[in-house]
Design an enzyme around this catalytic site. Structure first.
Site, PDB file in Angstrom:
ATOM      1  N   ALA A  41     -23.945  15.844  -1.839  1.00 20.77           N
ATOM      2  CA  ALA A  41     -22.996  15.263  -0.888  1.00 20.77           C
ATOM      3  C   ALA A  41     -21.569  15.337  -1.432  1.00 20.77           C
ATOM      4  O   ALA A  41     -20.619  15.594  -0.684  1.00 20.77           O
ATOM      5  CB  ALA A  41     -23.394  13.821  -0.582  1.00 20.77           C
ATOM      6  N   ASP A  57     -18.448  18.482  -9.469  1.00 22.18           N
ATOM      7  CA  ASP A  57     -18.749  18.633  -8.042  1.00 22.18           C
ATOM      8  C   ASP A  57     -17.511  19.081  -7.264  1.00 22.18           C
ATOM      9  O   ASP A  57     -17.613  19.887  -6.329  1.00 22.18           O
ATOM     10  CB  ASP A  57     -19.271  17.308  -7.463  1.00 22.18           C
ATOM     11  CG  ASP A  57     -20.573  16.877  -8.118  1.00 22.18           C
ATOM     12  OD1 ASP A  57     -21.327  17.765  -8.579  1.00 22.18           O
ATOM     13  OD2 ASP A  57     -20.839  15.664  -8.168  1.00 22.18           O
TER      14      ASP A  57
HETATM   15  O1  RIB Z   1     -22.003  14.498 -10.307  1.00 20.17           O
HETATM   16  C1  RIB Z   1     -21.827  13.132 -10.073  1.00 20.17           C
HETATM   17  C2  RIB Z   1     -22.994  12.596  -9.294  1.00 20.17           C
HETATM   18  O2  RIB Z   1     -24.140  12.625 -10.104  1.00 20.17           O
HETATM   19  C3  RIB Z   1     -22.831  11.151  -8.879  1.00 20.17           C
HETATM   20  O3  RIB Z   1     -22.239  11.024  -7.610  1.00 20.17           O
HETATM   21  C4  RIB Z   1     -24.238  10.612  -8.936  1.00 20.17           C
HETATM   22  O4  RIB Z   1     -24.745  10.262  -7.696  1.00 20.17           O
HETATM   23  C5  RIB Z   1     -25.066  11.699  -9.611  1.00 20.17           C
HETATM   24  O5  RIB Z   1     -25.835  12.345  -8.708  1.00 20.17           O
END
Ligand code: RIB
Length: 283
Positions: free
Chosen positions: A42, A225
């Site tokens: 997400a 991310d």
């Molecule tokens: O990469 C960070 C994410 O890793 C966090 O948002 C947490 O939910 C884990 O999945």
């Protein structure tokens, strides 16, 4: 511009802020508790959407309050949730400690993320992107969906050690840190983006190393991310790999200056301004 399809996890992140990370068995007092939308899948979907990509998210939530909150938050970013499933299970939760120096420690309780299935192909996909917080069958299915329509298949095999190296090697691009690179051995996917934290990122086997942009770090959670989502958004709009990576590095430099994951993902205007500022400083 083609679509970015993301198959991955969605979690409620429960943050505790501490002066330093605890040693095993140690109890520390923290300063505050924050609930914020997260999950690698997400987060990457939100990162790409805020940079202007048309994003479809494939994942799973529980039938609970966290599930409702997380779905509403993804919808607010304009992400297509037609393939987001709800199950009679708990929504994923990540327990995250962030220390004053920006380092973190995370425990993930996968819940409904363990029920994510192989996604259906999407004729409009330019890029597919997945990670290692969903079952291996869903990752294999993401690759198959990309191959079905000729889209570019990206994998971020994080957390390390959860995906077979043979599977990761079959993707077009793997976005890895140094630990994840070691797990792949000598036989690599055609393109690897090696993230180096404050040192930037290198394109393997023979691409350039791009420097990180200067940042005032407060929380590195979600930085990888933002880079992966930015890279996917850039490739989907037709940018060459190095330019798409620059977009991801710009996004990461803003992400680390803010608390949380999805709340920290910057907009395209913010990233463009930062990249322009860095170019002026260089020139
Ligand atoms: O990469 C960070 C994410 O890793 C966090 O948002 C947490 O939910 C884990 O999945």
């Amino acid at each position: 511009m083609g679509k970015v399809c993301v198959c991955g996890s969605v979690n409620m992140d429960v943050f505790g802020y501490v002066e330093r990370l605890p040693a095993p068995g140690e109890t520390l007092r923290g300063s505050r508790l924050v609930y914020a939308p997260g999950g690698k899948g997400a987060n990457q979907a939100v990162a790409a959407a805020r940079l202007g990509a048309d994003v479809r998210f494939f994942g799973a939530l529980g039938e609970d309050r966290f599930g409702e909150t997380l779905a509403a938050s993804l919808a607010d970013d304009g992400i297509d949730l037609g393939a987001l499933r709800r199950h009679d299970d708990a929504t994923g939760v990540a327990l995250i400690l962030v220390a004053d120096d920006g380092e973190n420690q995370i425990v993930v309780l996968a819940g409904a993320n363990d029920r994510v299935k192989a996604p259906a192909p999407d004729p409009d996909a330019a890029v597919w992107l997945t990670q290692a917080e969903v079952p291996v069958a869903a990752v294999e299915g993401t690759l198959a969906a990309a191959r079905e329509t000729g889209a570019t298949a990206l994998v971020n095999p994080s957390p390390a050690g959860r995906l077979p190296a043979d599977l990761v090697r079959r993707f077009d691009v793997a976005i890895v840190n140094e630990t994840e690179l070691e797990g792949l051995g000598l036989d690599l996917p055609p393109t690897v983006v090696l993230t180096l934290g404050a040192a930037g990122a290198r394109i393997l086997p023979d691409g350039p190393t791009l420097p990180a942009l200067p940042a005032q770090v407060v929380d590195t959670t979600g930085a990888g991310d933002s880079l992966a989502g930015g890279l996917a958004a850039g490739l989907a709009e037709g940018l060459p790999l190095a330019e798409a990576l620059r977009l991801g590095l710009g996004a990461a430099s803003l992400c680390v200056e803010r608390l949380g994951c999805q709340p920290a993902m910057p907009t395209r205007a913010e990233v463009d301004a930062r990249l322009a500022c860095a170019a002026t400083a260089d020139g």
